[in-house]
Motif scaffolding. Structure first.
Motif, PDB file in Angstrom:
ATOM      1  N   MET A 175     -10.459  -2.476  -8.757  1.00 51.04           N
ATOM      2  CA  MET A 175     -11.460  -1.483  -9.159  1.00 51.04           C
ATOM      3  C   MET A 175     -12.688  -1.553  -8.264  1.00 51.04           C
ATOM      4  SD  MET A 175     -11.184  -1.840 -13.304  1.00 51.04           S
ATOM      5  CE  MET A 175     -12.525  -0.667 -13.541  1.00 51.04           C
ATOM      6  N   GLY A 176     -13.102  -2.758  -7.878  1.00 52.65           N
ATOM      7  CA  GLY A 176     -14.258  -2.885  -7.001  1.00 52.65           C
ATOM      8  C   GLY A 176     -14.005  -2.365  -5.606  1.00 52.65           C
ATOM      9  N   ALA A 177     -12.762  -2.448  -5.125  1.00 52.39           N
ATOM     10  CA  ALA A 177     -12.450  -1.975  -3.781  1.00 52.39           C
ATOM     11  C   ALA A 177     -12.492  -0.462  -3.676  1.00 52.39           C
ATOM     12  CB  ALA A 177     -11.079  -2.488  -3.349  1.00 52.39           C
ATOM     13  N   ARG A 178     -12.412   0.241  -4.784  1.00 51.00           N
ATOM     14  CA  ARG A 178     -12.400   1.698  -4.771  1.00 51.00           C
ATOM     15  C   ARG A 178     -13.770   2.325  -5.007  1.00 51.00           C
ATOM     16  NH1 ARG A 178      -7.651   4.223  -4.807  1.00 51.00           N
ATOM     17  NH2 ARG A 178      -8.700   6.090  -5.597  1.00 51.00           N
ATOM     18  N   THR A 179     -14.782   1.509  -5.239  1.00 54.28           N
ATOM     19  CA  THR A 179     -16.102   2.076  -5.522  1.00 54.28           C
ATOM     20  C   THR A 179     -16.718   2.738  -4.299  1.00 54.28           C
ATOM     21  OG1 THR A 179     -17.070  -0.113  -5.105  1.00 54.28           O
ATOM     22  CG2 THR A 179     -16.551   0.456  -7.389  1.00 54.28           C
ATOM     23  N   SER A 180     -16.387   2.284  -3.096  1.00 54.76           N
ATOM     24  CA  SER A 180     -16.975   2.841  -1.878  1.00 54.76           C
ATOM     25  C   SER A 180     -16.127   3.933  -1.265  1.00 54.76           C
ATOM     26  CB  SER A 180     -17.169   1.720  -0.837  1.00 54.76           C
ATOM     27  OG  SER A 180     -15.929   1.116  -0.511  1.00 54.76           O
ATOM     28  N   LEU A 181     -15.170   4.464  -2.004  1.00 50.61           N
ATOM     29  CA  LEU A 181     -14.270   5.483  -1.478  1.00 50.61           C
ATOM     30  C   LEU A 181     -14.375   6.740  -2.319  1.00 50.61           C
ATOM     31  CD1 LEU A 181     -11.148   3.281  -0.739  1.00 50.61           C
ATOM     32  CD2 LEU A 181     -12.825   4.113   0.881  1.00 50.61           C
ATOM     33  N   PRO A 182     -13.918   7.877  -1.780  1.00 56.04           N
ATOM     34  CA  PRO A 182     -13.975   9.116  -2.561  1.00 56.04           C
ATOM     35  C   PRO A 182     -13.188   9.002  -3.854  1.00 56.04           C
ATOM     36  CG  PRO A 182     -13.521   9.567  -0.247  1.00 56.04           C
ATOM     37  CD  PRO A 182     -13.463   8.086  -0.404  1.00 56.04           C
ATOM     38  N   ASN A 183     -13.745   9.546  -4.931  1.00 57.55           N
ATOM     39  CA  ASN A 183     -13.066   9.479  -6.216  1.00 57.55           C
ATOM     40  C   ASN A 183     -11.828  10.372  -6.237  1.00 57.55           C
ATOM     41  OD1 ASN A 183     -15.006   7.727  -7.272  1.00 57.55           O
ATOM     42  ND2 ASN A 183     -16.354   9.425  -7.813  1.00 57.55           N
ATOM     43  N   ALA A 184     -11.984  11.608  -5.784  1.00 56.76           N
ATOM     44  CA  ALA A 184     -10.845  12.532  -5.742  1.00 56.76           C
ATOM     45  C   ALA A 184     -10.194  12.404  -4.375  1.00 56.76           C
ATOM     46  CB  ALA A 184     -11.316  13.972  -5.981  1.00 56.76           C
ATOM     47  N   ASN A 185      -9.155  11.602  -4.309  1.00 58.90           N
ATOM     48  CA  ASN A 185      -8.493  11.325  -3.047  1.00 58.90           C
ATOM     49  C   ASN A 185      -6.997  11.485  -3.243  1.00 58.90           C
ATOM     50  OD1 ASN A 185      -8.225  10.664  -0.417  1.00 58.90           O
ATOM     51  ND2 ASN A 185      -9.163   8.661  -0.550  1.00 58.90           N
ATOM     52  N   CYS A 186      -6.386  12.350  -2.483  1.00 53.94           N
ATOM     53  CA  CYS A 186      -4.983  12.666  -2.694  1.00 53.94           C
ATOM     54  C   CYS A 186      -4.054  11.785  -1.890  1.00 53.94           C
ATOM     55  CB  CYS A 186      -4.722  14.133  -2.349  1.00 53.94           C
ATOM     56  SG  CYS A 186      -5.129  14.565  -0.647  1.00 53.94           S
ATOM     57  N   PHE A 187      -4.563  10.917  -1.032  1.00 51.46           N
ATOM     58  CA  PHE A 187      -3.696  10.076  -0.232  1.00 51.46           C
ATOM     59  C   PHE A 187      -3.930   8.606  -0.573  1.00 51.46           C
ATOM     60  CE2 PHE A 187      -7.201  11.805   2.350  1.00 51.46           C
ATOM     61  CZ  PHE A 187      -7.984  10.679   2.473  1.00 51.46           C
ATOM     62  N   ILE A 188      -2.879   7.813  -0.367  1.00 51.40           N
ATOM     63  CA  ILE A 188      -2.920   6.381  -0.655  1.00 51.40           C
ATOM     64  C   ILE A 188      -3.396   5.656   0.599  1.00 51.40           C
ATOM     65  CG2 ILE A 188      -1.561   4.384  -1.340  1.00 51.40           C
ATOM     66  CD1 ILE A 188       0.313   6.258  -2.795  1.00 51.40           C
ATOM     67  N   LYS A 189      -4.355   4.796   0.443  1.00 53.25           N
ATOM     68  CA  LYS A 189      -4.925   4.066   1.559  1.00 53.25           C
ATOM     69  C   LYS A 189      -4.216   2.725   1.745  1.00 53.25           C
ATOM     70  CE  LYS A 189      -8.585   4.625  -0.740  1.00 53.25           C
ATOM     71  NZ  LYS A 189      -8.033   5.703  -1.562  1.00 53.25           N
ATOM     72  N   ALA A 190      -4.404   2.154   2.928  1.00 56.71           N
ATOM     73  CA  ALA A 190      -3.739   0.890   3.253  1.00 56.71           C
ATOM     74  C   ALA A 190      -4.208  -0.232   2.338  1.00 56.71           C
ATOM     75  CB  ALA A 190      -4.004   0.527   4.723  1.00 56.71           C
ATOM     76  N   ILE A 191      -5.473  -0.240   1.997  1.00 57.05           N
ATOM     77  CA  ILE A 191      -5.981  -1.289   1.122  1.00 57.05           C
ATOM     78  C   ILE A 191      -5.414  -1.148  -0.286  1.00 57.05           C
ATOM     79  CG2 ILE A 191      -8.070  -0.051   0.408  1.00 57.05           C
ATOM     80  CD1 ILE A 191      -9.556  -2.738   0.683  1.00 57.05           C
ATOM     81  N   ASP A 192      -5.150   0.083  -0.728  1.00 60.14           N
ATOM     82  CA  ASP A 192      -4.517   0.283  -2.033  1.00 60.14           C
ATOM     83  C   ASP A 192      -3.100  -0.265  -2.042  1.00 60.14           C
ATOM     84  OD1 ASP A 192      -6.804   1.543  -2.910  1.00 60.14           O
ATOM     85  OD2 ASP A 192      -6.089   3.540  -2.369  1.00 60.14           O
ATOM     86  N   VAL A 193      -2.388  -0.079  -0.939  1.00 61.31           N
ATOM     87  CA  VAL A 193      -1.022  -0.597  -0.846  1.00 61.31           C
ATOM     88  C   VAL A 193      -1.024  -2.116  -0.922  1.00 61.31           C
ATOM     89  CG1 VAL A 193       1.002  -0.758   0.657  1.00 61.31           C
ATOM     90  CG2 VAL A 193      -0.230   1.407   0.464  1.00 61.31           C
ATOM     91  N   TYR A 194      -1.944  -2.751  -0.200  1.00 60.05           N
ATOM     92  CA  TYR A 194      -1.961  -4.219  -0.188  1.00 60.05           C
ATOM     93  C   TYR A 194      -2.360  -4.777  -1.549  1.00 60.05           C
ATOM     94  CZ  TYR A 194      -2.377  -8.890   1.725  1.00 60.05           C
ATOM     95  OH  TYR A 194      -2.190 -10.223   1.986  1.00 60.05           O
ATOM     96  N   LEU A 195      -3.357  -4.186  -2.166  1.00 56.59           N
ATOM     97  CA  LEU A 195      -3.753  -4.649  -3.490  1.00 56.59           C
ATOM     98  C   LEU A 195      -2.651  -4.418  -4.507  1.00 56.59           C
ATOM     99  CD1 LEU A 195      -7.479  -3.451  -3.598  1.00 56.59           C
ATOM    100  CD2 LEU A 195      -6.624  -5.759  -3.219  1.00 56.59           C
ATOM    101  N   GLY A 196      -1.911  -3.326  -4.356  1.00 59.97           N
ATOM    102  CA  GLY A 196      -0.767  -3.099  -5.234  1.00 59.97           C
ATOM    103  C   GLY A 196       0.324  -4.141  -5.030  1.00 59.97           C
ATOM    104  N   ILE A 197       0.554  -4.548  -3.783  1.00 55.60           N
ATOM    105  CA  ILE A 197       1.540  -5.601  -3.506  1.00 55.60           C
ATOM    106  C   ILE A 197       1.112  -6.915  -4.146  1.00 55.60           C
ATOM    107  CG2 ILE A 197       2.534  -7.004  -1.666  1.00 55.60           C
ATOM    108  CD1 ILE A 197       2.445  -4.497   0.113  1.00 55.60           C
ATOM    109  N   CYS A 198      -0.142  -7.280  -3.965  1.00 59.18           N
ATOM    110  CA  CYS A 198      -0.634  -8.532  -4.552  1.00 59.18           C
ATOM    111  C   CYS A 198      -0.564  -8.492  -6.078  1.00 59.18           C
ATOM    112  CB  CYS A 198      -2.065  -8.788  -4.086  1.00 59.18           C
ATOM    113  SG  CYS A 198      -2.215  -9.130  -2.320  1.00 59.18           S
ATOM    114  N   PHE A 199      -0.910  -7.364  -6.657  1.00 57.44           N
ATOM    115  CA  PHE A 199      -0.827  -7.245  -8.116  1.00 57.44           C
ATOM    116  C   PHE A 199       0.620  -7.379  -8.593  1.00 57.44           C
ATOM    117  CE2 PHE A 199      -0.458  -4.855 -12.064  1.00 57.44           C
ATOM    118  CZ  PHE A 199      -1.507  -5.381 -12.813  1.00 57.44           C
ATOM    119  N   SER A 200       1.567  -6.828  -7.838  1.00 57.95           N
ATOM    120  CA  SER A 200       2.974  -6.927  -8.221  1.00 57.95           C
ATOM    121  C   SER A 200       3.452  -8.374  -8.196  1.00 57.95           C
ATOM    122  CB  SER A 200       3.825  -6.070  -7.274  1.00 57.95           C
ATOM    123  OG  SER A 200       3.437  -4.718  -7.330  1.00 57.95           O
TER     124      SER A 200
END
Length: 431
Positions: free
Chosen positions: A287-312
């Motif tokens: 949640m903290g990593a997304r505060t500096s990014l646009p709220n309405a964003n239609c594409f997945i960013k590289a940092i989202d992919v990595y955080l999703g991998i770590c969460f998995s």
């Protein structure tokens, strides 16, 4: 009544005479302030007509000095920069004798014709006026005019954040003429790519300027074709900050979740506490990593992919203990295989397969029970291949010793995490 009208007419005539005298005095003072050379140039000069009004377009050369790039916002998709804009053109009406240029006060620009240049993608701009308006006017003997401005502008920049924070952005600064089309004004860069200076000395917080270049084009609108100059500059984001801020903490959380593999399965509170704590901490980090990014964003960013991998992986470590604990509670009891009589085994199998048959066989009608047993045996022989396949599949997923699950996880989780990291970094850094 007659005298009243005379009084009003006299008052109006007095007011008109006062206003006329004040205008004449102001013009006289302005003429006295201007030097003789400027007075001679301004005599008969019309600032509302461009140079070479009847002899083709006037050419305007431009150059830029980038004083600073203050902010680059991913949320608003823009950047704020302070620039020195210099424009040069030749006005044949301003030629004079001599070999020295005339540097005029910036406020005298109101007496001259200047190009109507504007910044295309500007959201907000202003001209600095401390202590006076930051404008420069210099006239050369051949009629060349140098006009310089200091401007701070916020310009839109379309960004592709799919590789954030390993992304590269290309932003532009576009200059166009507002009212004069290509038949009236032509723009050009005075020194080509060297017309823009100052980027080599800039120090940005998150970016590094990799390259910059200029281009000349035309803007086509419904009202005509207008001259346009474009300055392109490539920005590469510095990833070191994000490695220390996001990637390293997420990796440490994944490693922390593996500590539970070395804790005994009987220590339920300890393993549950590690699993739940790492999952909640990872959620907060995402949640903290997304505060500096646009709220309405239609594409997945590289940092989202990595955080999703770590969460998995963290959530998988929690599920691993749940599976291991479930297998421990439902571990099958060992079977007693001391008897070697095949007849007894066959009878036990028949009784286990159908308890009602045993009840029937223990009754008075022995022959009927034997017939029923024979029928059941024939049915079992028919479905035995299918049952064997199902039992094989079931035994493949059955864990004889649940403690081996932790042993396998100690090796499989780190190995899989390393392989995923190699694929992730290789893809986003080199593709």
């Amino acid at each position: 009544m007659y005298y009243c009208h005379l009084g009003i007419k006299a008052l109006l005539s007095i007011l008109c005479s006062i206003m006329y005298s004040s205008i004449v005095n102001a013009e006289g003072k302005e003429g006295e302030i201007l030097p003789p050379t400027i007075q001679k140039l301004m005599r008969g000069y019309n600032k509302y007509l461009r140079p070479f009004f009847d002899n083709g377009p006037v050419t305007v050369g431009m150059s830029l000095d980038i004083a600073s790039i203050d902010t680059i916002s991913e949320i608003n998709m823009d950047y704020t920069a302070t620039i020195f804009l210099r424009q040069r053109w030749t006005d044949e009406r301003l030629c004079f004798e001599g070999n020295k240029s005339l540097s005029l006060d910036g406020r005298l620009v109101e007496l001259l014709w200047v190009p109507d240049t504007f910044i295309v993608d500007s959201k907000k701009s202003f001209l600095h006026d401390i202590t006076v308006e930051n404008r420069l006017i210099r006239i050369y003997p051949n009629g060349t005019v140098l006009y310089a401005l200091r401007i701070t502008t916020t310009v839109a920049c379309s960004m592709d954040l799919t590789k954030y924070p390993m992304d590269k952005q290309t932003c532009t600064l576009q200059l166009e003429s507002w009212g004069y089309n290509i038949n009236d004004v032509m723009f050009y860069w005075t020194r080509g790519n060297d017309s823009v200076r100052g980027l080599n000395t800039l120090r940005l917080a998150q970016y590094t300027v990799e390259d910059h270049y200029t281009s000349v084009s035309e803007a086509v609108y419904e009202t005509g074709r207008y001259p346009k100059l474009v300055f392109h500059f490539d920005l590469k984001r510095n990833i070191l900050y994000f490695i220390l801020e996001t990637y390293v903490p997420s990796i440490l959380l994944v490693v922390l979740s593996w500590v539970s593999f070395w804790i005994s399965q009987s220590s339920v509170p300890a393993r549950i506490c590690i699993g739940v704590t790492t999952v909640l901490t990872m959620t907060t980090l995402m949640m903290g990593a997304r505060t500096s990014l646009p709220n309405a964003n239609c594409f997945i960013k590289a940092i989202d992919v990595y955080l999703g991998i770590c969460f998995s992986f963290i959530f998988g470590a929690l599920l691993e203990y749940a599976i291991a604990h479930f297998c421990t509670l439902h571990r099958p009891a060992p079977r007693n295989t001391t008897t070697n009589d095949p007849n007894e085994e066959e009878e036990e199998e028949d009784i286990d397969m159908n308890g009602t048959i045993a009840a029937v066989s223990s009754g008075g009608n022995r022959q009927t029970g034997v017939n029923v047993i024979k029928k059941q045996k024939s049915r079992m022989r028919q479905i035995s291949p299918t049952m064997k396949r199902l039992l094989c599949i079931f035994y493949c997923f059955q864990v004889e010793n649940p403690h081996h699950i932790d042993n396998y996880s100690r090796l499989s989780f780190p190995l899989c995490f390393m392989i995923v990291n190699v694929i992730y970094w290789g893809y986003y850094l080199y593709f």
